[in-house]
Every structure is written in C-alpha cells, then in structure tokens.
Design a protein around this motif. Structure first.
Motif, PDB file in Angstrom:
ATOM      1  N   UNK A 104      68.303 112.633 -25.614  1.00 34.35           N
ATOM      2  CA  UNK A 104      68.902 112.070 -26.384  1.00 34.35           C
ATOM      3  C   UNK A 104      70.619 112.924 -26.062  1.00 34.35           C
ATOM      4  N   UNK A 105      69.776 113.942 -26.501  1.00 38.15           N
ATOM      5  CA  UNK A 105      71.004 115.123 -26.563  1.00 38.15           C
ATOM      6  C   UNK A 105      72.184 114.875 -25.475  1.00 38.15           C
ATOM      7  N   UNK A 106      71.373 115.614 -24.281  1.00 38.36           N
ATOM      8  CA  UNK A 106      72.011 114.983 -22.498  1.00 38.36           C
ATOM      9  C   UNK A 106      72.102 113.815 -22.036  1.00 38.36           C
ATOM     10  N   UNK A 107      71.719 113.417 -22.732  1.00 37.19           N
ATOM     11  CA  UNK A 107      71.780 111.641 -22.117  1.00 37.19           C
ATOM     12  C   UNK A 107      70.453 111.670 -20.350  1.00 37.19           C
ATOM     13  N   UNK A 108      70.035 112.726 -20.438  1.00 33.47           N
ATOM     14  CA  UNK A 108      69.370 112.428 -18.987  1.00 33.47           C
ATOM     15  C   UNK A 108      67.748 112.582 -19.031  1.00 33.47           C
ATOM     16  N   UNK A 109      67.199 112.427 -17.816  1.00 33.37           N
ATOM     17  CA  UNK A 109      65.854 112.213 -17.843  1.00 33.37           C
ATOM     18  C   UNK A 109      65.296 113.230 -18.637  1.00 33.37           C
ATOM     19  N   UNK A 110      64.173 113.877 -19.124  1.00 36.81           N
ATOM     20  CA  UNK A 110      63.650 115.818 -19.939  1.00 36.81           C
ATOM     21  C   UNK A 110      62.737 115.027 -19.472  1.00 36.81           C
ATOM     22  N   UNK A 111      61.640 116.340 -18.688  1.00 35.58           N
ATOM     23  CA  UNK A 111      60.084 116.467 -18.426  1.00 35.58           C
ATOM     24  C   UNK A 111      59.831 118.094 -18.939  1.00 35.58           C
ATOM     25  N   UNK A 112      58.432 117.819 -18.911  1.00 30.56           N
ATOM     26  CA  UNK A 112      57.562 119.403 -19.063  1.00 30.56           C
ATOM     27  C   UNK A 112      56.775 120.115 -17.158  1.00 30.56           C
ATOM     28  N   UNK A 113      57.049 120.627 -17.224  1.00 29.12           N
ATOM     29  CA  UNK A 113      56.552 120.824 -15.243  1.00 29.12           C
ATOM     30  C   UNK A 113      55.471 121.821 -15.145  1.00 29.12           C
ATOM     31  N   UNK A 114      53.804 121.724 -14.962  1.00 32.02           N
ATOM     32  CA  UNK A 114      53.385 123.024 -15.017  1.00 32.02           C
ATOM     33  C   UNK A 114      53.851 123.133 -13.264  1.00 32.02           C
ATOM     34  N   UNK A 115      53.004 124.223 -12.999  1.00 30.53           N
ATOM     35  CA  UNK A 115      52.796 125.182 -11.442  1.00 30.53           C
ATOM     36  C   UNK A 115      50.726 124.819 -11.364  1.00 30.53           C
ATOM     37  N   UNK A 116      50.973 123.504  -9.680  1.00 29.13           N
ATOM     38  CA  UNK A 116      49.757 123.746  -9.057  1.00 29.13           C
ATOM     39  C   UNK A 116      49.277 123.594  -7.998  1.00 29.13           C
ATOM     40  N   UNK A 117      49.149 124.903  -7.571  1.00 25.94           N
ATOM     41  CA  UNK A 117      48.580 125.919  -6.587  1.00 25.94           C
ATOM     42  C   UNK A 117      51.004 125.962  -6.250  1.00 25.94           C
ATOM     43  N   UNK A 118      51.270 125.502  -5.232  1.00 25.71           N
ATOM     44  CA  UNK A 118      52.041 125.825  -4.306  1.00 25.71           C
ATOM     45  C   UNK A 118      52.791 124.436  -4.938  1.00 25.71           C
ATOM     46  N   UNK A 119      53.245 123.637  -5.882  1.00 21.16           N
ATOM     47  CA  UNK A 119      53.123 122.749  -6.233  1.00 21.16           C
ATOM     48  C   UNK A 119      53.532 122.482  -7.627  1.00 21.16           C
ATOM     49  N   UNK A 120      54.288 122.098  -8.081  1.00 20.00           N
ATOM     50  CA  UNK A 120      54.834 121.497  -9.393  1.00 20.00           C
ATOM     51  C   UNK A 120      54.807 120.020  -9.910  1.00 20.00           C
ATOM     52  N   UNK A 121      54.035 119.945 -10.429  1.00 17.52           N
ATOM     53  CA  UNK A 121      53.816 118.650 -11.434  1.00 17.52           C
ATOM     54  C   UNK A 121      54.008 118.552 -12.685  1.00 17.52           C
ATOM     55  N   UNK A 122      54.926 116.805 -12.759  1.00 17.70           N
ATOM     56  CA  UNK A 122      55.205 116.521 -14.094  1.00 17.70           C
ATOM     57  C   UNK A 122      54.283 116.508 -14.907  1.00 17.70           C
ATOM     58  N   UNK A 123      53.870 116.548 -16.033  1.00 19.07           N
ATOM     59  CA  UNK A 123      53.053 116.449 -17.354  1.00 19.07           C
ATOM     60  C   UNK A 123      53.798 115.198 -17.979  1.00 19.07           C
ATOM     61  N   UNK A 124      54.727 115.258 -18.551  1.00 18.37           N
ATOM     62  CA  UNK A 124      55.209 114.335 -19.684  1.00 18.37           C
ATOM     63  C   UNK A 124      56.796 114.032 -19.021  1.00 18.37           C
ATOM     64  N   UNK A 125      57.141 112.881 -19.123  1.00 19.45           N
ATOM     65  CA  UNK A 125      59.127 112.856 -19.372  1.00 19.45           C
ATOM     66  C   UNK A 125      59.368 111.726 -20.367  1.00 19.45           C
ATOM     67  N   UNK A 126      61.032 112.213 -20.464  1.00 20.12           N
ATOM     68  CA  UNK A 126      61.285 110.921 -21.396  1.00 20.12           C
ATOM     69  C   UNK A 126      63.092 110.478 -20.471  1.00 20.12           C
ATOM     70  N   UNK A 127      62.850 109.218 -20.569  1.00 24.33           N
ATOM     71  CA  UNK A 127      63.185 108.424 -19.479  1.00 24.33           C
ATOM     72  C   UNK A 127      65.189 108.524 -20.002  1.00 24.33           C
ATOM     73  N   UNK A 128      66.217 108.826 -19.438  1.00 21.57           N
ATOM     74  CA  UNK A 128      67.161 108.219 -19.054  1.00 21.57           C
ATOM     75  C   UNK A 128      67.578 107.288 -19.584  1.00 21.57           C
ATOM     76  N   UNK A 129      68.341 106.714 -20.549  1.00 22.18           N
ATOM     77  CA  UNK A 129      69.052 105.519 -20.830  1.00 22.18           C
ATOM     78  C   UNK A 129      70.668 105.165 -19.849  1.00 22.18           C
ATOM     79  N   UNK A 130      70.389 105.837 -19.073  1.00 19.47           N
ATOM     80  CA  UNK A 130      71.403 105.509 -18.125  1.00 19.47           C
ATOM     81  C   UNK A 130      71.460 104.375 -17.493  1.00 19.47           C
ATOM     82  N   UNK A 131      72.325 103.483 -17.193  1.00 23.54           N
ATOM     83  CA  UNK A 131      71.931 102.530 -15.775  1.00 23.54           C
ATOM     84  C   UNK A 131      71.217 102.663 -14.650  1.00 23.54           C
ATOM     85  N   UNK A 132      71.590 104.218 -14.234  1.00 26.26           N
ATOM     86  CA  UNK A 132      71.561 104.816 -12.845  1.00 26.26           C
ATOM     87  C   UNK A 132      70.428 106.029 -13.246  1.00 26.26           C
TER      88      UNK A 132
END
Length: 272
Positions: A104-132
């Motif tokens: 809401x503050x930035x207008x952009x999609x936000x996530x929380x992510x964790x490490x999975x081996x040599x990779x990063x994985x998103x656990x939760x997401x709040x979508x942006x309200x921008x059309x793009x």
C-alpha cells in the motif's frame, strides 16, 4: 532370515518414498504436468515402476491424471499441505500484514522469501495494484546471486554457501547479471554494510527488486522482504526511499519474531 527380509522391505519402502518425493520435485511453474515416460527418464527407472509410483501418489491425492491427455498434475493434497504450512508458520503470520502495508505504501508487489539450497523461493506475495505488474510465482526457485532477495540472503549467509554458488557457475540471465565472483563478493559485502540489496535488470530485463533482511530471536537472517517493480517505476532517485520502506517492514517482522538488535545499518540512497 526374517530379520534380513524385514530390513530389505524397509529399505525398499524408503526407496519408494524417496522416488515419490523426487517425482513431486519434478513439477514446476514451467512443467505443470508429467507423463509416465518423462517420470521414468528423470528417475532412471522402468515405465512400469514409474506407473506404480504415480498410481500410489494418485491414490493419496498428491497427483491426478487428466483423462484426455493421460498426463499427471499436482493434486489437492499438495495444496492442503501448503495451507497447513502457511497457517502454522510464525514467519508467514508475522509477515502477512506488514507486506500488505508495504504494498500500500510503495504501490509495488511485496514478497517474503527464504533460501532453498542455492536458490531463493517466495513464500508469500501481496500483488501490486498497478495495471502493469511483474509476474512472480510462489514456490518458484530463482538463483541466489541474480535477485534482490537472493543476494540479500547470500550476503548474510556463511562463506561456504557463497563458495557453493560460485562453484556452480554464475550464469548470465541478462547483460547486467553479475558473473564475476570477485565483483559478486564485493557486492555482498556492500549489501551487509548498507542493510539492503538492490537488483536491477539482473534476472530479467526491466525488473528491479529491493530486499531487506528478516532476523529471528537468535539474530539469524531467516528470510528476506522485498518489493519488485518495473525498473522505470524505480528510478535511481527513489531507490533510497523505497529501501527505507522495505527495511522498516523487515524490522517490524523481525521484532515480531523476537529479534532485538544491537546495531542495525540504516538504509541510504545508492549512488547509482
């Protein structure tokens, strides 16, 4: 003889469990269905064995078979387990309301992510309200060294993990992907000093992410909070402002997880 027979039975059972888990790992955003031939090839087993394993998974609801294509898809049992994990996760419960505020503050999609081996994985997401919007997928594994959240987690990780990432090879996804191990290590040090990470056009062209660390009560980094946006919406002169918002959100989640800082770096505007 009975003891030997019992041991063999247990071993065979464990091998079947391992094979079934490997099958579930084969599913991804890019590969949402599997055929028996594919499963047999990836597991290096006979088609009859692959069919038996898929039948067992189907009976338990972990996969289902499309009657027309005869291909297998993930079943509702997987979704059920995901729901249990989400509901029981202190990290997710702590993060969810703050991610909503961050978006809401930035207008952009936000996530929380964790490490999975040599990779990063998103656990939760709040979508942006921008059309793009920038398309991101929960559960998708991205390389640690080419994303904002990944580099953030890598910066606070043990040296062995950084070495493993470098040894695996730094593939160039765009012209801006860091593929020089020396420069990568320098950037990771810089991230630790400033308290947040920025990735601009490194995994995908025209995509920028800004990430900050989430600490637990043991002062360990357990996750990263980020925002992801089209690069044109995050010009250099607003990076500092966006970073402060992300850092503040990560700090609030950390506090809810029991973190009490001794000293924390203050987010500041990047020179670029």
């Amino acid at each position: 003889m009975k003891a030997v027979s019992g041991t063999r039975s247990v071993t065979a059972g464990l091998q079947s469990v391992t094979a079934a888990l490997k099958i579930l790992r084969l599913f991804s955003v890019e590969r949402t269905s599997l055929g028996i031939t594919e499963v047999a090839r990836h597991l290096n087993v006979a088609k009859s064995t692959a069919h038996r394993l898929m039948t067992s998974l189907m009976e338990e609801g972990f996969v289902y078979q499309d009657p027309k294509s005869r291909r297998y898809h993930l079943g509702l049992a997987v979704l059920g387990l995901g729901g249990i994990m989400t509901a029981d996760s202190d990290l997710w419960m702590a993060a969810a309301p703050y991610l909503t505020e961050l978006t809401m503050r930035t207008g952009e999609a936000s996530h929380i992510a964790v490490q999975d081996g040599l990779y990063v994985v998103y656990l939760h997401k709040v979508e942006s309200h921008h059309p793009v919007k920038i398309l991101t997928h929960l559960g998708r594994r991205n390389p640690l060294y080419a994303t904002g959240s990944g580099k953030l987690l890598l910066a606070y990780a043990e040296a062995d993990l950084v070495d493993a990432v470098v040894e695996q090879g730094l593939t160039a996804y765009t012209v801006k992907t860091l593929t020089d191990p020396v420069r990568l290590r320098e950037q990771l040090q810089h991230i630790r000093e400033q308290g947040y990470a920025v990735s601009r056009d490194e995994l995908r062209d025209h995509v920028t992410s800004i990430a900050a660390p989430v600490f637990n009560h043991r002062r360990q980094v357990v996750a990263a909070v980020n925002i992801v946006a089209p690069s044109h919406r995050v010009p250099a002169h607003v990076v500092g402002e966006r970073a402060r918002a992300v850092v503040k959100t990560a700090d609030r989640i950390s506090k809810d997880l029991g973190f009490r800082p001794e000293r924390r770096a203050t987010a500041r505007t990047l020179a670029d």
